[in-house]
Design a protein around this motif. Structure first.
Motif, short mmCIF file in Angstrom:
data_model
loop_
_atom_site.label_atom_id
_atom_site.label_comp_id
_atom_site.label_asym_id
_atom_site.label_seq_id
_atom_site.Cartn_x
_atom_site.Cartn_y
_atom_site.Cartn_z
N ILE A 22 7.62 -3.08 4.52
CA ILE A 22 6.49 -2.15 4.59
C ILE A 22 6.49 -1.42 5.92
CG2 ILE A 22 3.96 -2.01 4.73
CD1 ILE A 22 3.89 -4.23 2.54
N ARG A 23 6.71 -2.14 7.02
CA ARG A 23 6.73 -1.51 8.34
C ARG A 23 7.78 -0.41 8.42
NH1 ARG A 23 3.14 -1.82 11.66
NH2 ARG A 23 1.93 -3.67 11.96
N THR A 24 8.94 -0.62 7.78
CA THR A 24 10.00 0.41 7.83
C THR A 24 9.64 1.63 7.00
OG1 THR A 24 11.29 -0.48 5.96
CG2 THR A 24 11.82 -1.30 8.19
N LYS A 32 1.26 2.55 13.71
CA LYS A 32 0.72 2.08 14.99
C LYS A 32 -0.74 1.62 14.89
CE LYS A 32 -0.28 6.80 16.43
NZ LYS A 32 0.12 7.89 17.29
N PHE A 33 -1.42 2.01 13.81
CA PHE A 33 -2.84 1.65 13.65
C PHE A 33 -3.06 0.32 12.93
CE2 PHE A 33 -3.12 6.36 13.89
CZ PHE A 33 -3.82 6.42 15.08
N TYR A 34 -1.99 -0.25 12.36
CA TYR A 34 -2.14 -1.45 11.55
C TYR A 34 -1.28 -2.59 12.10
CZ TYR A 34 -4.53 1.72 8.48
OH TYR A 34 -5.42 2.64 7.98
N SER A 35 -1.93 -3.71 12.40
CA SER A 35 -1.22 -4.89 12.90
C SER A 35 -0.57 -5.61 11.73
CB SER A 35 -2.21 -5.83 13.60
OG SER A 35 -3.08 -6.42 12.65
N ASP A 36 0.31 -6.56 12.06
CA ASP A 36 0.91 -7.39 11.02
C ASP A 36 -0.19 -8.14 10.26
OD1 ASP A 36 3.37 -6.51 11.88
OD2 ASP A 36 4.00 -8.42 12.73
N GLU A 91 -4.42 6.31 4.39
CA GLU A 91 -3.37 5.61 5.12
C GLU A 91 -2.95 4.35 4.39
OE1 GLU A 91 -4.95 7.10 9.50
OE2 GLU A 91 -5.14 5.00 8.96
N VAL A 92 -3.92 3.62 3.87
CA VAL A 92 -3.63 2.37 3.14
C VAL A 92 -2.79 2.68 1.91
CG1 VAL A 92 -4.70 0.46 1.86
CG2 VAL A 92 -5.66 1.18 4.05
N PHE A 93 -2.93 3.86 1.36
CA PHE A 93 -2.11 4.29 0.22
C PHE A 93 -0.63 4.06 0.50
CE2 PHE A 93 0.55 7.47 -1.80
CZ PHE A 93 0.18 7.39 -3.12
N PHE A 94 -0.17 4.38 1.71
CA PHE A 94 1.24 4.21 2.06
C PHE A 94 1.65 2.74 2.06
CE2 PHE A 94 0.30 8.37 3.89
CZ PHE A 94 1.34 9.12 3.37
N ILE A 95 0.74 1.86 2.45
CA ILE A 95 1.01 0.43 2.44
C ILE A 95 1.09 -0.06 1.00
CG2 ILE A 95 0.07 -1.85 3.07
CD1 ILE A 95 -1.07 -0.35 5.62
#
Length: 108
Positions: A22-24, A32-36, A91-95
């Motif tokens: 997901i990070r990639t 940069k706005f979302y932590s693990d 933004e959460v859409f991308f996750i």
């Protein structure tokens, strides 16, 4: 059959692989706005959505998955549970999208 401890270890390993994937996939201006911790929490809510929505019980050959609906669900639950009131559904859409891509690539 794997022991309970082994199942937990395998699940944690799978979560780490999914998180890395997901990070990639996230645009740099979003990641940069979302932590693990944030992403792992969202992954759990995405699974919860699939279970509670009935998608997993569908007998249809193809199921239409509304990623925007899932992103909204994640944001609402995060706010309702007091985890975070500021998750942005756009933004959460991308996750959510990256999560689905990972799942589709890893179907056994």
């Amino acid at each position: 059959m794997a022991s309970f401890d082994e199942e937990i270890r395998l699940d944690e390993e799978e979560n780490r692989r999914e998180l890395a994937y997901i990070r990639t996939q996230l645009p740099s201006d979003i990641k940069k706005f979302y932590s693990d911790k944030d992403i792992l929490y969202m992954m759990d809510l995405i699974v919860d959505y699939y279970y509670t929505s009935g998608i997993l019980e569908s007998e249809e050959e193809e199921v239409d998955i509304d990623l925007e609906e899932i992103a909204s669900y994640v944001c609402k639950r995060a706010k309702d549970e007091g985890f975070c009131a500021t998750f942005n559904p756009k933004e959460v859409f991308f996750i959510v999208q990256a999560d689905l891509d990972f799942q589709e690539q890893n179907v056994s």
